[in-house]
Design a protein around this motif. Structure first.
Motif, PDB file in Angstrom:
ATOM      1  N   PRO A 420      11.685  -2.283  -1.148  1.00 14.10           N
ATOM      2  CA  PRO A 420      12.151  -1.037  -0.533  1.00 14.10           C
ATOM      3  C   PRO A 420      11.273  -0.622   0.648  1.00 14.10           C
ATOM      4  N   THR A 421      11.892   0.014   1.611  1.00 13.87           N
ATOM      5  CA  THR A 421      11.188   0.405   2.835  1.00 13.87           C
ATOM      6  C   THR A 421       9.986   1.291   2.540  1.00 13.87           C
ATOM      7  N   ASP A 422      10.147   2.265   1.685  1.00 15.00           N
ATOM      8  CA  ASP A 422       9.036   3.165   1.371  1.00 15.00           C
ATOM      9  C   ASP A 422       7.853   2.403   0.789  1.00 15.00           C
ATOM     10  N   ALA A 423       8.140   1.396  -0.011  1.00 18.44           N
ATOM     11  CA  ALA A 423       7.056   0.611  -0.605  1.00 18.44           C
ATOM     12  C   ALA A 423       6.363  -0.248   0.443  1.00 18.44           C
ATOM     13  N   ILE A 424       7.114  -0.747   1.409  1.00 17.22           N
ATOM     14  CA  ILE A 424       6.502  -1.532   2.490  1.00 17.22           C
ATOM     15  C   ILE A 424       5.538  -0.663   3.282  1.00 17.22           C
ATOM     16  N   HIS A 425       6.000   0.512   3.672  1.00 18.40           N
ATOM     17  CA  HIS A 425       5.143   1.387   4.477  1.00 18.40           C
ATOM     18  C   HIS A 425       4.039   2.042   3.642  1.00 18.40           C
ATOM     19  N   GLY A 426       4.188   2.039   2.354  1.00 18.53           N
ATOM     20  CA  GLY A 426       3.160   2.602   1.482  1.00 18.53           C
ATOM     21  C   GLY A 426       2.429   1.549   0.676  1.00 18.53           C
ATOM     22  N   TRP A 427       2.479   0.301   1.150  1.00 24.35           N
ATOM     23  CA  TRP A 427       1.895  -0.816   0.396  1.00 24.35           C
ATOM     24  C   TRP A 427       0.434  -0.564   0.038  1.00 24.35           C
ATOM     25  N   HIS A 428      -0.283   0.021   0.942  1.00 20.63           N
ATOM     26  CA  HIS A 428      -1.705   0.281   0.742  1.00 20.63           C
ATOM     27  C   HIS A 428      -1.943   1.206  -0.455  1.00 20.63           C
ATOM     28  N   ASP A 429      -0.997   2.118  -0.721  1.00 18.60           N
ATOM     29  CA  ASP A 429      -1.206   3.155  -1.740  1.00 18.60           C
ATOM     30  C   ASP A 429      -0.613   2.799  -3.102  1.00 18.60           C
ATOM     31  N   LEU A 430       0.071   1.683  -3.202  1.00 20.51           N
ATOM     32  CA  LEU A 430       0.679   1.306  -4.480  1.00 20.51           C
ATOM     33  C   LEU A 430      -0.374   0.818  -5.467  1.00 20.51           C
ATOM     34  N   GLU A 431      -0.101   1.016  -6.724  1.00 19.62           N
ATOM     35  CA  GLU A 431      -0.940   0.432  -7.767  1.00 19.62           C
ATOM     36  C   GLU A 431      -0.769  -1.087  -7.740  1.00 19.62           C
ATOM     37  N   SER A 432      -1.814  -1.796  -8.114  1.00 19.61           N
ATOM     38  CA  SER A 432      -1.768  -3.256  -8.061  1.00 19.61           C
ATOM     39  C   SER A 432      -0.634  -3.817  -8.913  1.00 19.61           C
ATOM     40  N   ALA A 433      -0.361  -3.190 -10.056  1.00 22.41           N
ATOM     41  CA  ALA A 433       0.726  -3.669 -10.916  1.00 22.41           C
ATOM     42  C   ALA A 433       2.075  -3.528 -10.225  1.00 22.41           C
ATOM     43  N   GLU A 434       2.244  -2.437  -9.472  1.00 17.11           N
ATOM     44  CA  GLU A 434       3.501  -2.233  -8.753  1.00 17.11           C
ATOM     45  C   GLU A 434       3.650  -3.236  -7.611  1.00 17.11           C
ATOM     46  N   ARG A 435       2.561  -3.510  -6.895  1.00 14.08           N
ATOM     47  CA  ARG A 435       2.621  -4.535  -5.850  1.00 14.08           C
ATOM     48  C   ARG A 435       2.968  -5.890  -6.454  1.00 14.08           C
ATOM     49  N   GLU A 436       2.380  -6.193  -7.578  1.00 11.43           N
ATOM     50  CA  GLU A 436       2.647  -7.467  -8.252  1.00 11.43           C
ATOM     51  C   GLU A 436       4.115  -7.553  -8.668  1.00 11.43           C
ATOM     52  N   ARG A 437       4.683  -6.459  -9.105  1.00 14.35           N
ATOM     53  CA  ARG A 437       6.085  -6.460  -9.521  1.00 14.35           C
ATOM     54  C   ARG A 437       7.027  -6.628  -8.327  1.00 14.35           C
ATOM     55  N   LEU A 438       6.723  -5.946  -7.242  1.00 15.12           N
ATOM     56  CA  LEU A 438       7.620  -5.954  -6.094  1.00 15.12           C
ATOM     57  C   LEU A 438       7.531  -7.235  -5.271  1.00 15.12           C
ATOM     58  N   ALA A 439       6.342  -7.740  -5.049  1.00 12.73           N
ATOM     59  CA  ALA A 439       6.157  -8.910  -4.173  1.00 12.73           C
ATOM     60  C   ALA A 439       4.908  -9.659  -4.615  1.00 12.73           C
ATOM     61  N   PRO A 440       5.019 -10.456  -5.684  1.00  6.91           N
ATOM     62  CA  PRO A 440       3.836 -11.117  -6.240  1.00  6.91           C
ATOM     63  C   PRO A 440       3.163 -12.103  -5.285  1.00  6.91           C
ATOM     64  N   GLU A 441       3.890 -12.576  -4.277  1.00  4.21           N
ATOM     65  CA  GLU A 441       3.310 -13.556  -3.345  1.00  4.21           C
ATOM     66  C   GLU A 441       2.637 -12.909  -2.140  1.00  4.21           C
ATOM     67  N   TYR A 442       2.807 -11.588  -1.996  1.00  4.46           N
ATOM     68  CA  TYR A 442       2.230 -10.908  -0.840  1.00  4.46           C
ATOM     69  C   TYR A 442       0.909 -10.260  -1.234  1.00  4.46           C
ATOM     70  N   PRO A 443      -0.127 -10.369  -0.400  1.00  5.38           N
ATOM     71  CA  PRO A 443      -1.450  -9.903  -0.805  1.00  5.38           C
ATOM     72  C   PRO A 443      -1.610  -8.387  -0.819  1.00  5.38           C
ATOM     73  N   ALA A 444      -2.576  -7.938  -1.589  1.00  3.57           N
ATOM     74  CA  ALA A 444      -3.024  -6.546  -1.507  1.00  3.57           C
ATOM     75  C   ALA A 444      -3.799  -6.360  -0.211  1.00  3.57           C
ATOM     76  N   PRO A 445      -3.901  -5.137   0.306  1.00  4.19           N
ATOM     77  CA  PRO A 445      -4.685  -4.903   1.523  1.00  4.19           C
ATOM     78  C   PRO A 445      -6.113  -5.411   1.377  1.00  4.19           C
ATOM     79  N   ILE A 446      -6.593  -6.118   2.399  1.00  2.08           N
ATOM     80  CA  ILE A 446      -7.932  -6.717   2.302  1.00  2.08           C
ATOM     81  C   ILE A 446      -9.036  -5.727   2.631  1.00  2.08           C
ATOM     82  N   VAL A 447      -8.677  -4.595   3.247  1.00  4.03           N
ATOM     83  CA  VAL A 447      -9.658  -3.533   3.518  1.00  4.03           C
ATOM     84  C   VAL A 447      -8.979  -2.190   3.307  1.00  4.03           C
ATOM     85  N   ASP A 448      -9.772  -1.155   3.158  1.00  4.74           N
ATOM     86  CA  ASP A 448      -9.259   0.205   3.083  1.00  4.74           C
ATOM     87  C   ASP A 448      -9.338   0.812   4.485  1.00  4.74           C
TER      88      ASP A 448
END
Length: 469
Positions: A420-448
């Motif tokens: 979802p668009t909101d999740a893409i633009h808010g990727w930095h703020d998602l919980e790691s479990a939610e990022r894993e559920r939505l796009a397991p192949e895409y990395p978490a932000p490497i810096v804050d």
């Protein structure tokens, strides 16, 4: 005979050096030299574009009953040798303003003088020769707005015609070398066509409609809002006077003040390109040195892992990664995104701008020394008329503002195509479990980003001798 030595002017129309040569009573021998000193700084994608443009140029010369003579070797030896082979009394070329080009041309001039062959360097690549738009004191402007005011009010030359067939020598050139012959690999990217015909078509299409929406759409990477003419300007498959004349016709063909303002905004971007040429002409060292002296004290980080993530488009910041992947795939990147990825490298990863410049130099089909150095030093707050160091692009906010539907991100970041668009633009703020559920192949932000913004400002303040608050 007279030799016209092509370099970054791979066209027959609106070529002032070629027209100057053709204005004599002697037949013109068109020449291109694959100089190993210049090739040392090239890359597969640019050599592929170069060879495509040269093949098209050769075909045009053949249609005119001539040919393009192509040789390999140091220009200081090759140009006098070709002049002697064709008993040429004169060699003409169009001026280039980088330090590398001027060193090459200096050596060629000395060799021609030794061979008693006259030569002429013609101003062609930009409208106003470096040194002709200056402040009251100094050799060039360092603030674009002042340069722009004079640039826009100066008369521009009209395009010059293509030579007639009778102006050209009856010569036969050898086949062009292949990438393998030149010891370059096939490029990974598939760039747009770079030929005279493609340039003419692109100018016609852009100036007949899109240019009137340029001011509104140019910042949005998912839109077709930009001209995509930068590769043609880089290789000279379109002349600057032809392009400017087309923009002036666009002004004349509309009754809308908004349309005219949009055209003027495009012309302003052409002036930015020329501004950086003027700056480089008087400061050739800025290819590797900071324009601003204080920047020599910036404490850039050494982080190869972060650099590789940035290059690969694996930073966990979607619009940054989309831009870096577009660069790999197409050899091109939207200008707004170029600013974003450059800011991210220097202000979020705190890495030296020269690392980014070198990567762009390898992968951009439209790499232009003046524009790329100028752009990188602008983003890094080390250059002329640069982005203030305390203004740090927020990649999350920028993504939401300039790619609101995440269309651009989805085009280049396949892992996020169903997110979802909101999740893409808010990727930095998602919980790691939610990022894993939505796009397991895409990395978490490497810096804050928020933390790195503070670090970046403090880093620049230390370099400037200021005490961080």
């Amino acid at each position: 005979m007279i030799v016209h030595w092509h370099r970054r002017d791979l066209r027959t129309t609106d070529n002032r050096g070629l027209a100057r040569a053709a204005a004599t009573d002697e037949p013109v021998v068109p020449l291109f030299v694959f100089d190993p000193t210049v090739l040392e700084y090239a890359s597969p994608v640019r050599i592929a574009c170069l060879c495509e443009a040269l093949e098209a140029l050769r075909m045009r010369y053949r249609e005119l009953g001539s040919d393009l003579v192509v040789v390999e070797g140091e220009a200081s030896g090759a140009v006098p040798r070709i002049a002697a082979e064709y008993d040429a009394s004169r060699v003409v070329w169009n001026a280039d303003y980088s330090g590398l080009a001027r060193d090459r041309d200096r050596a060629v001039r000395a060799a021609l003088e030794d061979a008693f062959v006259t030569y002429e360097s013609v101003h062609d690549a930009v409208h106003h020769e470096p040194g002709t738009i200056t402040p009251n004191q100094g050799d060039h402007y360092s603030v674009f707005s002042y340069f722009w005011k004079k640039w826009r009010d100066r008369d521009k030359r009209d395009p010059v015609d293509e030579p007639d067939a009778d102006d050209l020598a009856d010569v036969t050139g050898d086949p062009l070398p292949t990438l393998d012959d030149l010891e370059f690999d096939e490029p990974d990217a598939t760039p747009q066509p770079v030929t005279m015909a493609a340039a003419r078509d692109r100018v016609a299409d852009f100036c007949s409609g899109q240019i009137y929406r340029y001011a509104d759409e140019r910042e949005y990477p998912a839109a077709t809002g930009t001209s995509r003419l930068s590769p043609h300007l880089k290789w000279g498959t379109i002349g600057p006077r032809v392009l400017y004349a087309a923009t002036e016709r666009a002004v004349a063909e509309t009754d809308s003040d908004g349309d005219r303002e949009s055209v003027r905004e495009f012309q302003r971007q052409l002036a930015w390109r020329e501004f950086y040429v003027h700056v480089l002409a008087f400061n050739p060292e800025i290819v590797s040195d900071n324009f601003s002296g204080y920047a020599n004290d910036i404490e850039w980080r050494d982080d190869p892992t972060a650099l590789e993530a940035w290059k690969a488009g694996e930073t966990g910041y979607p619009i940054v990664d989309a831009g870096m992947r577009q660069l790999r795939e197409e050899g091109w990147m939207h200008n707004r995104v170029r600013m974003l990825v450059a800011s991210f490298l220097t202000k979020d990863l705190l890495l030296d701008w020269r690392l980014g410049y070198d990567w762009f130099r390898q992968l951009l089909a439209d790499h232009d020394t003046a524009s790329d150095v100028g752009g990188w030093q602008w983003a890094a707050s080390t250059g002329t008329d640069a982005q203030p160091y305390f203004r740090v692009f927020n990649p999350l906010k920028q993504g939401g503002e300039y790619d609101p539907d995440a269309k651009y991100v989805r085009e280049y970041v396949a892992e996020l195509s169903d997110v979802p668009t909101d999740a893409i633009h808010g990727w930095h703020d998602l919980e790691s479990a939610e990022r894993e559920r939505l796009a397991p192949e895409y990395p978490a932000p490497i810096v804050d980003h928020a933390a790195r913004r503070i670090q970046a400002i403090e880093m620049f303040e230390r370099a400037r001798g200021e005490t961080p608050e």
